[in-house]
Motif scaffolding. Structure first.
Motif, PDB file in Angstrom:
ATOM      1  N   HIS A   9       0.913  -1.145   0.000  1.00 24.40           N
ATOM      2  CA  HIS A   9       0.000   0.000   0.000  1.00 24.40           C
ATOM      3  C   HIS A   9       0.952   1.194   0.000  1.00 24.40           C
ATOM      4  CE1 HIS A   9      -3.165   2.576   1.901  1.00 24.40           C
ATOM      5  NE2 HIS A   9      -2.221   2.962   2.739  1.00 24.40           N
ATOM      6  N   VAL A  10       1.094   1.837  -1.152  1.00 27.45           N
ATOM      7  CA  VAL A  10       2.167   2.835  -1.311  1.00 27.45           C
ATOM      8  C   VAL A  10       1.643   4.141  -1.885  1.00 27.45           C
ATOM      9  CG1 VAL A  10       4.084   1.202  -1.577  1.00 27.45           C
ATOM     10  CG2 VAL A  10       2.712   1.821  -3.571  1.00 27.45           C
ATOM     11  N   PRO A  11       2.366   5.243  -1.655  1.00 28.87           N
ATOM     12  CA  PRO A  11       1.944   6.526  -2.229  1.00 28.87           C
ATOM     13  C   PRO A  11       1.883   6.425  -3.753  1.00 28.87           C
ATOM     14  CG  PRO A  11       3.693   6.850  -0.617  1.00 28.87           C
ATOM     15  CD  PRO A  11       3.568   5.377  -0.814  1.00 28.87           C
ATOM     16  N   ASP A  12       0.843   6.973  -4.321  1.00 30.57           N
ATOM     17  CA  ASP A  12       0.680   7.100  -5.762  1.00 30.57           C
ATOM     18  C   ASP A  12       1.996   7.610  -6.370  1.00 30.57           C
ATOM     19  OD1 ASP A  12       0.118   8.040  -8.272  1.00 30.57           O
ATOM     20  OD2 ASP A  12      -1.609   9.232  -7.695  1.00 30.57           O
ATOM     21  N   THR A  13       2.307   7.135  -7.573  1.00 26.39           N
ATOM     22  CA  THR A  13       3.605   7.467  -8.170  1.00 26.39           C
ATOM     23  C   THR A  13       3.823   8.960  -8.383  1.00 26.39           C
ATOM     24  OG1 THR A  13       2.661   7.034 -10.344  1.00 26.39           O
ATOM     25  CG2 THR A  13       3.876   5.245  -9.339  1.00 26.39           C
ATOM     26  N   THR A  14       2.750   9.762  -8.343  1.00 32.25           N
ATOM     27  CA  THR A  14       2.948  11.203  -8.554  1.00 32.25           C
ATOM     28  C   THR A  14       3.043  11.986  -7.231  1.00 32.25           C
ATOM     29  OG1 THR A  14       0.575  11.551  -8.666  1.00 32.25           O
ATOM     30  CG2 THR A  14       1.682  11.144 -10.745  1.00 32.25           C
ATOM     31  N   GLY A 114       5.654  -8.219  -6.104  1.00 31.27           N
ATOM     32  CA  GLY A 114       6.217  -7.308  -7.070  1.00 31.27           C
ATOM     33  C   GLY A 114       7.728  -7.465  -7.058  1.00 31.27           C
ATOM     34  N   ARG A 115       8.368  -7.038  -8.138  1.00 30.85           N
ATOM     35  CA  ARG A 115       9.832  -7.072  -8.161  1.00 30.85           C
ATOM     36  C   ARG A 115      10.381  -6.226  -7.022  1.00 30.85           C
ATOM     37  NH1 ARG A 115      12.688  -4.128 -13.069  1.00 30.85           N
ATOM     38  NH2 ARG A 115      12.685  -2.330 -11.687  1.00 30.85           N
ATOM     39  N   GLU A 116       9.740  -5.071  -6.791  1.00 26.62           N
ATOM     40  CA  GLU A 116      10.128  -4.247  -5.653  1.00 26.62           C
ATOM     41  C   GLU A 116       8.982  -3.345  -5.240  1.00 26.62           C
ATOM     42  OE1 GLU A 116      13.459  -2.259  -7.714  1.00 26.62           O
ATOM     43  OE2 GLU A 116      12.484  -0.375  -7.200  1.00 26.62           O
ATOM     44  N   SER A 117       9.038  -2.875  -4.011  1.00 27.16           N
ATOM     45  CA  SER A 117       8.060  -1.900  -3.550  1.00 27.16           C
ATOM     46  C   SER A 117       8.548  -0.537  -4.016  1.00 27.16           C
ATOM     47  CB  SER A 117       7.970  -1.942  -2.028  1.00 27.16           C
ATOM     48  OG  SER A 117       9.242  -1.713  -1.459  1.00 27.16           O
ATOM     49  N   ILE A 118       7.615   0.419  -4.247  1.00 26.32           N
ATOM     50  CA  ILE A 118       8.084   1.708  -4.771  1.00 26.32           C
ATOM     51  C   ILE A 118       8.328   2.727  -3.660  1.00 26.32           C
ATOM     52  CG2 ILE A 118       7.066   1.364  -7.058  1.00 26.32           C
ATOM     53  CD1 ILE A 118       5.012   3.589  -6.160  1.00 26.32           C
ATOM     54  N   ASP A 119       8.102   2.337  -2.416  1.00 25.14           N
ATOM     55  CA  ASP A 119       8.497   3.235  -1.323  1.00 25.14           C
ATOM     56  C   ASP A 119       9.865   2.811  -0.782  1.00 25.14           C
ATOM     57  OD1 ASP A 119       7.483   0.869  -0.276  1.00 25.14           O
ATOM     58  OD2 ASP A 119       6.220   1.822   1.234  1.00 25.14           O
ATOM     59  N   PHE A 120       9.978   1.527  -0.462  1.00 26.45           N
ATOM     60  CA  PHE A 120      11.204   1.051   0.161  1.00 26.45           C
ATOM     61  C   PHE A 120      12.255   0.643  -0.865  1.00 26.45           C
ATOM     62  CE2 PHE A 120      13.717  -1.663   2.982  1.00 26.45           C
ATOM     63  CZ  PHE A 120      13.836  -0.785   4.034  1.00 26.45           C
ATOM     64  N   ASN A 121      11.794   0.203  -2.061  1.00 29.23           N
ATOM     65  CA  ASN A 121      12.690  -0.203  -3.155  1.00 29.23           C
ATOM     66  C   ASN A 121      13.710  -1.260  -2.747  1.00 29.23           C
ATOM     67  OD1 ASN A 121      12.795   3.227  -4.000  1.00 29.23           O
ATOM     68  ND2 ASN A 121      11.708   1.701  -5.173  1.00 29.23           N
ATOM     69  N   GLY A 122      13.335  -2.162  -1.840  1.00 36.58           N
ATOM     70  CA  GLY A 122      14.324  -3.145  -1.399  1.00 36.58           C
ATOM     71  C   GLY A 122      14.631  -4.200  -2.443  1.00 36.58           C
ATOM     72  N   GLY A 123      13.584  -4.672  -3.134  1.00 33.92           N
ATOM     73  CA  GLY A 123      13.759  -5.780  -4.068  1.00 33.92           C
ATOM     74  C   GLY A 123      14.172  -7.059  -3.365  1.00 33.92           C
ATOM     75  N   VAL A 124      13.783  -7.188  -2.109  1.00 33.56           N
ATOM     76  CA  VAL A 124      14.316  -8.276  -1.289  1.00 33.56           C
ATOM     77  C   VAL A 124      13.273  -9.185  -0.640  1.00 33.56           C
ATOM     78  CG1 VAL A 124      16.478  -7.130  -0.749  1.00 33.56           C
ATOM     79  CG2 VAL A 124      14.497  -6.702   0.686  1.00 33.56           C
TER      80      VAL A 124
ATOM     81  N   ILE B 132      15.537   5.602  -1.604  1.00 28.57           N
ATOM     82  CA  ILE B 132      14.163   5.101  -1.469  1.00 28.57           C
ATOM     83  C   ILE B 132      13.228   5.953  -2.324  1.00 28.57           C
ATOM     84  CG2 ILE B 132      14.473   4.099   0.833  1.00 28.57           C
ATOM     85  CD1 ILE B 132      13.203   6.682   1.981  1.00 28.57           C
ATOM     86  N   PHE B 133      11.945   5.600  -2.352  1.00 27.28           N
ATOM     87  CA  PHE B 133      10.975   6.315  -3.180  1.00 27.28           C
ATOM     88  C   PHE B 133      11.531   6.554  -4.584  1.00 27.28           C
ATOM     89  CE2 PHE B 133       9.368   7.357   1.093  1.00 27.28           C
ATOM     90  CZ  PHE B 133       8.048   6.964   0.933  1.00 27.28           C
ATOM     91  N   THR B 134      12.071   5.493  -5.156  1.00 28.93           N
ATOM     92  CA  THR B 134      12.585   5.504  -6.526  1.00 28.93           C
ATOM     93  C   THR B 134      13.453   6.735  -6.794  1.00 28.93           C
ATOM     94  OG1 THR B 134      10.431   4.512  -6.985  1.00 28.93           O
ATOM     95  CG2 THR B 134      11.886   4.785  -8.836  1.00 28.93           C
ATOM     96  N   GLY B 135      14.411   6.936  -5.917  1.00 30.45           N
ATOM     97  CA  GLY B 135      15.381   7.997  -6.132  1.00 30.45           C
ATOM     98  C   GLY B 135      14.943   9.361  -5.623  1.00 30.45           C
ATOM     99  N   ASN B 136      13.727   9.463  -5.111  1.00 33.29           N
ATOM    100  CA  ASN B 136      13.238  10.769  -4.662  1.00 33.29           C
ATOM    101  C   ASN B 136      13.566  11.093  -3.216  1.00 33.29           C
ATOM    102  OD1 ASN B 136      12.019  11.857  -7.048  1.00 33.29           O
ATOM    103  ND2 ASN B 136      10.508  10.221  -6.866  1.00 33.29           N
TER     104      ASN B 136
END
Ligand SMILES: Cc1cc2nc3c(=O)[nH]c(=O)nc-3n(C[C@H](O)[C@H](O)[C@H](O)COP(=O)(O)OP(=O)(O)OC[C@H]3O[C@@H](n4cnc5c(N)ncnc54)[C@H](O)[C@@H]3O)c2cc1C
Ligand SMILES: Nc1ncnc2c1ncn2[C@@H]1O[C@H](COP(=O)(O)O)[C@@H](O)[C@H]1O
Lengths: 245, 319
Positions: A9-14, A114-124, B132-136
């Motif tokens: 559950h992550v912040p919208d990409t914008t 998912g390959r990774e989360s878009i908040d934490f970006n761990g990929g783990v 984190i946050f895709t580079g942001n």
């Protein structure tokens, strides 16, 4: 076939990224939340597999009550039931421990993430869950077909693809173009309301790391505009000023 | 004490990113730097890791390790840690390394961090900065366990090539069929090209280029610069370009010295993949394109006129 799909559950990409509490908390003020884009691919592929060859889909999220609308969205897309592990997703090891605990002895043939989360970006998390459950894990999965007990997978590697065959059960970190994102329809949204969403308590884990603080990148400097007729000037700036040529 | 670096190679050549990981390990100043290479590689390539700061190279020659099997790599690394009494493992960002780092950490009872962007702060504890946050944004995280597994992103350390050649020692970890459950049946791969995640310069095209037939000028510019080519998501969705060229939130994240964006609007999801580039040049006919807000140099103009001129100017400079 029993499929477990793990969603964030992550912040919208914008969303604008900002922090509070002395840079130790994410500022969720005015932020819209979504299913992580990669997790959304995992949900979509699970639903396609269900439609083509039959499956039951459970979605799981480690999060507090505010994640329930996001979980309901996955139910509206086609998952059958859901589990919310009621805890702050502190770090990836904590999250993976919770997911592994729910998955062990539950007989899932496939665990999709998912390959990774878009908040934490761990990929783990997929790797850790695989390790904890002592089953294989594959990441960057861009194609996934099931034939009997064997999965045929294409995963993205630098500059191309690798094809793999692998017996179930295993964990897959998914990415595009594994499936088309699905938009819930009215009927899906209605039926999602009555699908089971079970809330369970977390298990204790030890702590491998500790957040010190968040930091924002330095603001971007001014832009220099160059006349489209004078590309030699751009080349000269890139060479002598920016020193990148 | 020692530091192990998990070194990846591509067609027998050691990846630049892995050499960077060796530099990072050397800069940690935490004892001997041991480069761990799995599968078939050129001997010379391994010895040259000495120039990046490796004291020796462990070579696991088992042929099944030629493929990117996450389980097997994690087993090899954790056994190497025990053998070499290593407390730290360094890996470089790749299509397998995050997951390999994670599985290794669990096997070795270690703390771990991926997307690490600089050397740790060891003044008080062991703190790493990760993107984190895709580079942001960034997070400073303290790694609490005695053992640590760190996966670094590009440009996390100053790249060095000095020093001598490293000795190569054969390493035969105990591997079982359990480590090799993924059966690799084939690969489709662009050969002899600059790989996008490794590239120092990238020329990227968007939907503004109208169609795949217009990529010739992008390739010409890339060739003149020795650059890799990238694209926006719609371009790969429309199959104008292969999927592995798609840059952004859902595609490849890149951090070249120079990123040239042609006919790309600069949607936030695209920017997420390029915001750690050192210098960004934007070419777009619309002066209001959001990409200009993220650029260092901008050209407002028609790509079909500007790009060939730029290619000529690059050639003139290079000759
Ligand atoms: C969850 C999510 C994830 C996403 N992930 C990604 C991602 O990873 N990567 C990504 O790229 N996108 C991603 N997107 C899509 C993104 O939002 C944009 O739609 C996309 O980046 C737009 O691509 P574009 O700039 O090529 O096309 P457009 O937005 O159509 O822009 C084309 C640009 O070309 C310019 N142009 C037109 N003609 C010319 C000319 N002759 N000369 C010069 N300039 C010209 C126009 O002014 C315009 O700025 C994602 C979207 C979502 C919702
Ligand atoms: N809090 C969470 N709840 C459920 N699944 C998660 C959570 N965090 C991460 N995951 C899953 O693990 C994947 C990889 O996450 P990460 O390792 O954080 O990049 C995500 O794409 C999700 O599928």
């Amino acid at each position: 076939m029993k499929i477990l799909v793990c969603i964030t559950h992550v912040p919208d990409t914008t969303s604008r990224i900002a922090f509070t509490d002395g840079d130790t908390k994410f500022d969720s003020n005015g932020v819209q939340y979504i299913i992580g884009p990669y997790d959304d691919y995992a949900v979509a592929r699970a639903v396609e597999l269900k439609e083509s060859q039959g499956a039951t889909i459970t979605v799981v999220n480690v999060g507090r009550v505010e994640t329930e609308p996001t979980i309901r969205k996955a139910l509206a897309i086609g998952a059958d039931d859901a589990i919310r592990i009621n805890a702050e997703p502190e770090d990836s090891y904590f999250v993976a421990k919770q997911i592994a605990n729910v998955a062990k002895d539950s007989g899932y043939d496939l665990i999709l993430m998912g390959r990774e989360s878009i908040d934490f970006n761990g990929g783990v998390v997929h790797g850790i869950v695989g390790e904890l459950l002592e089953i294989p894990s594959v990441s960057s999965v861009m194609k996934l077909d099931i034939d009997g007990n064997v999965a045929k997978i294409a995963r993205e590697i630098e500059g191309g693809k690798e094809y793999i065959e692998l017996e179930m059960p295993f964990v897959a970190g998914c990415q595009e173009p594994i499936a088309e994102w699905k938009i819930p329809n009215m009927r899906g949204i209605m039926t999602a309301r009555s699908k089971p969403l079970n809330v369970v308590d977390p298990v204790d884990t030890d702590h491998l790391d500790k957040l010190v603080r968040f930091e924002l990148p330095p603001p971007k400097g001014d832009i220099k505009m160059i006349d489209p007729e004078h590309m030699e000037e751009l080349v000269s700036l890139l060479k002598n000023e920016a020193k990148v040529l | 004490m020692s530091v192990i670096v998990f070194v990846e190679h591509d067609e027998g050549r050691i990846k630049k990113s892995s050499k960077e990981a060796v530099c990072y390990a050397a800069a940690l100043n935490s004892g001997d730097v041991i480069a761990l290479v799995c599968g078939n590689t050129e001997q010379k390539e391994m010895e040259l890791l000495g120039q990046n700061g490796a004291n020796r190279v462990l070579h696991a020659t088992e042929s099944r390790l030629d493929h990117g099997d996450i389980q097997a790599y994690a087993s090899v690394i954790s056994q190497a840690m025990d053998k070499e009494n290593a407390n730290i493992v360094v890996l470089a960002k790749s299509s397998v390394s995050d997951a390999v780092a994670a599985r290794t950490a669990i096997k070795a009872d270690a703390s771990f961090a991926t997307n690490v962007t600089e050397l740790p702060d060891t003044a008080d504890g062991f703190k790493v900065k990760r993107s984190i946050f895709t580079g942001n944004a960034f997070a400073w995280v303290e790694l609490l366990k005695a053992r640590k597994v760190i996966c670094i992103s590009k440009n996390a350390v100053i790249y060095k090539e000095e020093g001598g050649s490293a000795g190569v020692i054969d390493f035969s970890p105990v591997l079982t069929d359990n480590d090799f459950k993924s059966n690799v049946t084939g690969r489709d791969k662009a050969t002899g090209k600059v790989l996008l995640p490794e590239a120092e310069i990238i020329v990227s095209g968007g939907r503004g280029l109208k169609g795949p037939e217009n990529w010739g000028m992008i390739e010409d510019l890339a060739e003149a610069l020795g650059a890799a080519t990238g694209c926006s998501k719609p371009v790969s969705d429309l199959e104008w370009r292969p999927h592995h060229e798609h840059v952004g939130q859902t595609g490849v994240k890149v951090s070249p010295n120079l990123y040239i964006a042609v006919g790309i609007s600069g949607a936030i999801q695209h920017l997420a993949g390029v915001n750690s580039s050192k210098v960004i040049v934007v070419i777009n006919k619309d002066p209001e394109a959001p990409f200009f807000n993220a650029a260092d140099y901008g050209v407002v103009g028609d790509a079909f006129e500007v790009v060939p001129k730029l290619t000529e100017a690059v050639k003139a400079m290079r000759s």
